[in-house]
Design a protein around this motif. Structure first.
Motif, PDB file in Angstrom:
ATOM      1  N   PRO A  14       0.813  -1.224   0.000  1.00  0.00           N
ATOM      2  CA  PRO A  14       0.000   0.000   0.000  1.00  0.00           C
ATOM      3  C   PRO A  14       0.847   1.274   0.000  1.00  0.00           C
ATOM      4  O   PRO A  14       0.426   2.291  -0.568  1.00  0.00           O
ATOM      5  CB  PRO A  14      -0.813  -0.120   1.303  1.00  0.00           C
ATOM      6  N   HIS A  15       2.020   1.204   0.585  1.00  0.00           N
ATOM      7  CA  HIS A  15       2.867   2.392   0.665  1.00  0.00           C
ATOM      8  C   HIS A  15       3.594   2.638  -0.661  1.00  0.00           C
ATOM      9  O   HIS A  15       3.816   3.797  -1.041  1.00  0.00           O
ATOM     10  CB  HIS A  15       3.820   2.252   1.842  1.00  0.00           C
ATOM     11  N   VAL A  16       3.934   1.554  -1.363  1.00  0.00           N
ATOM     12  CA  VAL A  16       4.474   1.725  -2.716  1.00  0.00           C
ATOM     13  C   VAL A  16       3.414   2.350  -3.617  1.00  0.00           C
ATOM     14  O   VAL A  16       3.675   3.317  -4.350  1.00  0.00           O
ATOM     15  CB  VAL A  16       4.934   0.376  -3.293  1.00  0.00           C
ATOM     16  N   ASN A  17       2.197   1.807  -3.558  1.00  0.00           N
ATOM     17  CA  ASN A  17       1.120   2.325  -4.402  1.00  0.00           C
ATOM     18  C   ASN A  17       0.832   3.790  -4.099  1.00  0.00           C
ATOM     19  O   ASN A  17       0.586   4.592  -5.006  1.00  0.00           O
ATOM     20  CB  ASN A  17      -0.142   1.491  -4.221  1.00  0.00           C
ATOM     21  N   ALA A  18       0.860   4.150  -2.817  1.00  0.00           N
ATOM     22  CA  ALA A  18       0.597   5.545  -2.434  1.00  0.00           C
ATOM     23  C   ALA A  18       1.703   6.459  -2.947  1.00  0.00           C
ATOM     24  O   ALA A  18       1.435   7.541  -3.494  1.00  0.00           O
ATOM     25  CB  ALA A  18       0.474   5.660  -0.918  1.00  0.00           C
ATOM     26  N   LEU A  19       2.949   6.048  -2.781  1.00  0.00           N
ATOM     27  CA  LEU A  19       4.076   6.858  -3.248  1.00  0.00           C
ATOM     28  C   LEU A  19       3.989   7.084  -4.756  1.00  0.00           C
ATOM     29  O   LEU A  19       4.157   8.210  -5.246  1.00  0.00           O
ATOM     30  CB  LEU A  19       5.391   6.164  -2.885  1.00  0.00           C
ATOM     31  N   VAL A  20       3.710   6.007  -5.483  1.00  0.00           N
ATOM     32  CA  VAL A  20       3.623   6.109  -6.941  1.00  0.00           C
ATOM     33  C   VAL A  20       2.451   6.997  -7.353  1.00  0.00           C
ATOM     34  O   VAL A  20       2.548   7.783  -8.303  1.00  0.00           O
ATOM     35  CB  VAL A  20       3.495   4.704  -7.558  1.00  0.00           C
ATOM     36  N   ALA A  21       1.352   6.903  -6.626  1.00  0.00           N
ATOM     37  CA  ALA A  21       0.181   7.703  -6.973  1.00  0.00           C
ATOM     38  C   ALA A  21       0.410   9.187  -6.739  1.00  0.00           C
ATOM     39  O   ALA A  21      -0.090  10.031  -7.495  1.00  0.00           O
ATOM     40  CB  ALA A  21      -1.029   7.221  -6.168  1.00  0.00           C
ATOM     41  N   HIS A  22       1.173   9.529  -5.703  1.00  0.00           N
ATOM     42  CA  HIS A  22       1.330  10.934  -5.327  1.00  0.00           C
ATOM     43  C   HIS A  22       2.553  11.601  -5.954  1.00  0.00           C
ATOM     44  O   HIS A  22       2.578  12.827  -6.079  1.00  0.00           O
ATOM     45  CB  HIS A  22       1.409  11.054  -3.804  1.00  0.00           C
ATOM     46  N   ALA A  23       3.562  10.828  -6.320  1.00  0.00           N
ATOM     47  CA  ALA A  23       4.779  11.416  -6.871  1.00  0.00           C
ATOM     48  C   ALA A  23       4.584  11.694  -8.360  1.00  0.00           C
ATOM     49  O   ALA A  23       4.210  10.783  -9.118  1.00  0.00           O
ATOM     50  CB  ALA A  23       5.962  10.479  -6.663  1.00  0.00           C
ATOM     51  N   PRO A  24       4.826  12.902  -8.826  1.00  0.00           N
ATOM     52  CA  PRO A  24       4.756  13.181 -10.272  1.00  0.00           C
ATOM     53  C   PRO A  24       5.744  12.296 -11.021  1.00  0.00           C
ATOM     54  O   PRO A  24       6.890  12.118 -10.590  1.00  0.00           O
ATOM     55  CB  PRO A  24       5.135  14.661 -10.368  1.00  0.00           C
ATOM     56  N   ALA A  25       5.323  11.736 -12.145  1.00  0.00           N
ATOM     57  CA  ALA A  25       6.171  10.797 -12.874  1.00  0.00           C
ATOM     58  C   ALA A  25       7.473  11.441 -13.333  1.00  0.00           C
ATOM     59  O   ALA A  25       8.508  10.761 -13.414  1.00  0.00           O
ATOM     60  CB  ALA A  25       5.411  10.227 -14.072  1.00  0.00           C
ATOM     61  N   ASP A  26       7.439  12.739 -13.605  1.00  0.00           N
ATOM     62  CA  ASP A  26       8.666  13.374 -14.103  1.00  0.00           C
ATOM     63  C   ASP A  26       9.702  13.609 -13.006  1.00  0.00           C
ATOM     64  O   ASP A  26      10.793  14.105 -13.279  1.00  0.00           O
ATOM     65  CB  ASP A  26       8.348  14.682 -14.830  1.00  0.00           C
ATOM     66  N   THR A  27       9.348  13.252 -11.765  1.00  0.00           N
ATOM     67  CA  THR A  27      10.326  13.347 -10.674  1.00  0.00           C
ATOM     68  C   THR A  27      10.964  11.997 -10.358  1.00  0.00           C
ATOM     69  O   THR A  27      11.842  11.920  -9.498  1.00  0.00           O
ATOM     70  CB  THR A  27       9.674  13.893  -9.387  1.00  0.00           C
ATOM     71  N   ASP A  28      10.523  10.930 -11.030  1.00  0.00           N
ATOM     72  CA  ASP A  28      11.062   9.596 -10.769  1.00  0.00           C
ATOM     73  C   ASP A  28      12.544   9.540 -11.123  1.00  0.00           C
ATOM     74  O   ASP A  28      13.007  10.198 -12.069  1.00  0.00           O
ATOM     75  CB  ASP A  28      10.304   8.543 -11.581  1.00  0.00           C
ATOM     76  N   ASP A  29      13.283   8.731 -10.373  1.00  0.00           N
ATOM     77  CA  ASP A  29      14.709   8.566 -10.626  1.00  0.00           C
ATOM     78  C   ASP A  29      15.033   7.079 -10.736  1.00  0.00           C
ATOM     79  O   ASP A  29      14.131   6.236 -10.822  1.00  0.00           O
ATOM     80  CB  ASP A  29      15.536   9.235  -9.539  1.00  0.00           C
ATOM     81  N   ALA A  30      16.318   6.739 -10.746  1.00  0.00           N
ATOM     82  CA  ALA A  30      16.720   5.344 -10.911  1.00  0.00           C
ATOM     83  C   ALA A  30      16.199   4.467  -9.782  1.00  0.00           C
ATOM     84  O   ALA A  30      15.843   3.295 -10.002  1.00  0.00           O
ATOM     85  CB  ALA A  30      18.247   5.257 -10.998  1.00  0.00           C
ATOM     86  N   THR A  31      16.126   5.020  -8.559  1.00  0.00           N
ATOM     87  CA  THR A  31      15.582   4.241  -7.439  1.00  0.00           C
ATOM     88  C   THR A  31      14.111   3.937  -7.666  1.00  0.00           C
ATOM     89  O   THR A  31      13.638   2.825  -7.371  1.00  0.00           O
ATOM     90  CB  THR A  31      15.759   5.015  -6.118  1.00  0.00           C
ATOM     91  N   THR A  32      13.394   4.887  -8.204  1.00  0.00           N
ATOM     92  CA  THR A  32      11.980   4.653  -8.506  1.00  0.00           C
ATOM     93  C   THR A  32      11.824   3.554  -9.546  1.00  0.00           C
ATOM     94  O   THR A  32      10.899   2.735  -9.475  1.00  0.00           O
ATOM     95  CB  THR A  32      11.316   5.946  -9.024  1.00  0.00           C
ATOM     96  N   VAL A  33      12.723   3.522 -10.541  1.00  0.00           N
ATOM     97  CA  VAL A  33      12.676   2.471 -11.564  1.00  0.00           C
ATOM     98  C   VAL A  33      12.794   1.100 -10.909  1.00  0.00           C
ATOM     99  O   VAL A  33      12.026   0.171 -11.210  1.00  0.00           O
ATOM    100  CB  VAL A  33      13.797   2.677 -12.605  1.00  0.00           C
ATOM    101  N   HIS A  34      13.759   0.947  -9.989  1.00  0.00           N
ATOM    102  CA  HIS A  34      13.921  -0.335  -9.286  1.00  0.00           C
ATOM    103  C   HIS A  34      12.672  -0.656  -8.473  1.00  0.00           C
ATOM    104  O   HIS A  34      12.195  -1.802  -8.470  1.00  0.00           O
ATOM    105  CB  HIS A  34      15.147  -0.274  -8.368  1.00  0.00           C
TER     106      HIS A  34
END
Length: 646
Positions: free
Chosen positions: A440-460
């Motif tokens: 649930p916390h991964v899903n929440a983070l992904v839902a709230h974080a703008p995609a253009d702010t994702d980095d290599a850690t987000t990819v993993h």
């Protein structure tokens, strides 16, 4: 200054009775009796002011006349809170009951509204009732000085410092009974401690505060905590009544969803409803869209004549964050980090190593004290109100506690900590409880974080979570995460980076699991071509792509292309990785399955060879061993088996 008391049996000493001068120093004015208002020069060069004789009546001789009550404006609309009102009734009705009741909880949850409604509508039998804004020591002093002036109007003509007027009021409170003081929005118990110490035995106090854990001395504490928001029916009733007040019959589509998005928090619901009342063409559904697109503006937006700016959610919590930051900046950092997770059941283990244990405990304690988080010791988790999270993670360049830099920093740290906490494998059943706790916390983070702010850690993070969801059959969410992982990887790492190729491989597998072979096969083909070019023919990732493409061909019924590709993969895998490598065993199982699908008698002997090797190398209960055993059983009964993806 100690005022004369009627309880002394001796006559007043010279210089203290009516008509005599009261001693003064440089910090206070002197009062002269009789009706003389001319300034008088004293020996220590301070100013003396003459007062009427009645101004010098001792506080214990001044009765409480009618009309002294002061209260906050009674809310025009009040919904719910029956349980809390009843508890206040019971606390104040008990003979010899406790002196102070503390109503404490999150800013905006309705503490002051509850106190104002209760004092105005319930039979507490207290008089006078005085409302004091107690958020600062000056506020307490001003409130007491106002009480002194109201009780003894002649004191208003004195040039007495506030401190002396407040002291007069405390002497009056200490010598009378039956009064009630509402000390609103206490930010520090020390601000009211002298008042309670001098007057605690005579009257009653109703305290409202955002502080939670500091009221243990109050014998009865009526708690409005983070979980004690309005229920859904009351929240909808409040929103509807305010919104319809200016436009009866208007479209209220989305009202339920809006109340839910606002976490059923009374102030937030009232603020939104006031905005709707002022903007009759805006529906609740449209307000939700505005909240999504312009959160900083909407959280700080009031309605003219209805919701003052200082009573908006943004302003209320700005004050709390300022206080928290002043006491311990690390606590504010922690709240910004927690804002990116799901609101409920945040594992405390996500904070391991964030700070030295004493500092971390202090930060958690401070956030708990201000009702910004609620710990659950039984599960070792934390809860944060969803609206606290929403506001805390919304950047606002004009708010020093929510600058874009601070928000970006918190999101990055939240991503790293979550990625680090995930199990290293997604296929082992003993890791699934941890996955389900963190999902649930991964899903929440992904839902709230703008995609253009994702980095290599987000990819993993997205890749690993997508694979787990694929394994669990939650393909819609898996595809969403894996598509974003591919887009992020291309943008952050480049088209040919190994992690980009892995992301594309995982997405192709998920498409195949969802039965979308029209997308899966071209993506597998592209990934294999790129891996051969970038990594080489014999790289393990290249072998995995060739195996997966063969599996996609087989799923499409194209055994003519699947079987040669499986055979090529097995030959290369044996040469590169060896006969007993798990990938070799999986490759041999997949070729046997393709043979079986084609009716080739080589299937059963190949299954038997593979099962023997699996039991020897991996053990009887390894997932690959169990899959091969099941496939052999199916082959013996002429059913298609399970291919194993890489």
């Amino acid at each position: 200054m100690r005022w004369p008391s009627r309880r002394t049996s001796r006559p007043p000493p010279p210089g203290t009775g009516p008509g005599a001068q009261v001693a003064a120093n440089a910090e206070r004015a002197a009062a002269i009796g009789r009706d003389n208002y001319a300034p008088v020069l004293t020996g220590d060069h301070s100013t003396a002011v003459s007062l009427p004789s009645e101004a010098l009546r001792p506080p214990d001789q001044v009765p409480a006349r009618a009309g002294l009550d002061t209260q906050a404006a009674r809310p025009d609309l009040f919904v719910g809170r029956t349980r809390e009102l009843d508890r206040l009734d019971a606390a104040f009705a008990a003979p010899g009951g406790p002196v102070a009741q503390a109503v404490h909880g999150l800013g905006g949850i309705g503490k002051s509204t509850l106190a104002a409604h209760w004092t105005a509508t319930r039979p507490h039998h207290c008089t006078p009732v005085r409302w004091i804004a107690a958020d600062t020591p000056d506020g307490v002093q001003h409130g007491l000085a106002d009480l002194a002036s109201a009780l003894q109007p002649a004191l208003t003509t004195a040039a007495l410092p506030l401190k002396e007027l407040a002291d007069w009021a405390m002497q009056w409170l200490a010598s009378h009974t039956g009064w009630l003081l509402i000390l609103d929005n206490v930010n520090d118990p020390a601000h009211i401690a002298p008042l309670l110490a001098r007057t605690h035995a005579q009257g009653r106090y109703l305290i409202t505060s955002r502080l939670d854990t500091v009221w243990h001395h109050a014998p009865e504490a009526v708690r409005l905590d983070v979980l004690d928001v309005l229920d859904e029916t009351d929240a909808l009733d409040l929103l509807t009544r305010i919104a319809l007040s200016t436009a009866p019959g208007r479209d209220l589509d989305g009202a339920d969803d809006l109340c839910a998005e606002l976490g059923l928090l009374p102030l937030a619901v009232e603020q939104a409803a006031a905005y709707l009342a002022q903007n009759a063409l805006t529906t609740p559904r449209a307000y939700l869209a505005l909240l999504n697109d312009y959160p900083a503006a909407m959280y700080g937006s009031g309605a003219v004549g209805i919701t003052p700016r200082e009573r908006t959610i943004a302003r209320i919590w700005h004050v709390t964050l300022r206080q928290i930051t002043r006491l311990q900046p690390q606590a504010a950092d922690l709240l910004r980090l927690l804002a990116w997770y799901a609101p409920d059941r945040i594992p405390v283990t996500l904070l391991d190593g964030l700070a030295d244990p004493p500092d971390l405990n202090e930060a958690l304690g401070l956030l708990t004290a201000y009702s910004m988080i609620t710990p659950a010791p039984a599960t070792n988790t934390l809860t944060v109100h969803r609206l606290v999270q929403a506001l805390t993670r919304t950047p606002d360049p004009d708010d020093p506690h929510r600058t874009p830099h601070l928000i970006d920093q918190a999101r990055t740290h939240a991503t790293i900590r979550l990625n680090t906490a995930l199990p290293t494998t997604w296929s082992a059943p003993d890791t699934w409880p941890t996955w389900r706790t963190l999902l649930p916390h991964v899903n929440a983070l992904v839902a709230h974080a703008p995609a253009d702010t994702d980095d290599a850690t987000t990819v993993h993070l997205l890749n690993r979570t997508g694979q787990f969801l694929d394994n669990q059959g939650q393909l819609t969410r898996a595809l969403s995460h894996l598509r974003r992982a591919v887009t992020d990887a291309v943008r952050v790492l480049g088209e040919d980076h190994p992690d980009t190729l892995t992301s594309r491989n995982n997405l192709a597998n998920a498409y195949q699991a969802a039965g979308d072979l029209g997308r899966a096969i071209p993506l597998h083909q592209q990934t294999l071509t790129d891996r051969v070019r970038v990594l080489g023919e014999d790289h393990p990732s290249t072998l995995a792509s060739r195996n997966n493409l063969a599996g996609a061909y087989q799923a499409a019924g194209d055994l003519e292309r699947a079987i040669p590709l499986y055979e090529q993969t097995l030959t290369t895998t044996v040469r590169v990785l060896g006969e007993d490598h798990p990938s070799t065993l999986a490759s041999r199982n997949n070729l046997a399955d393709a043979y079986q699908a084609a009716g080739d008698p080589r299937a059963i002997p190949l299954y038997q060879q593979t099962l023997t090797a699996c039991e020897r190398v991996l053990g009887e209960e390894h997932p690959i061993t169990r899959a091969v055993r099941d496939n052999l059983t199916s082959a013996n009964t002429q059913h298609s088996g399970r291919t194993l993806r890489s």
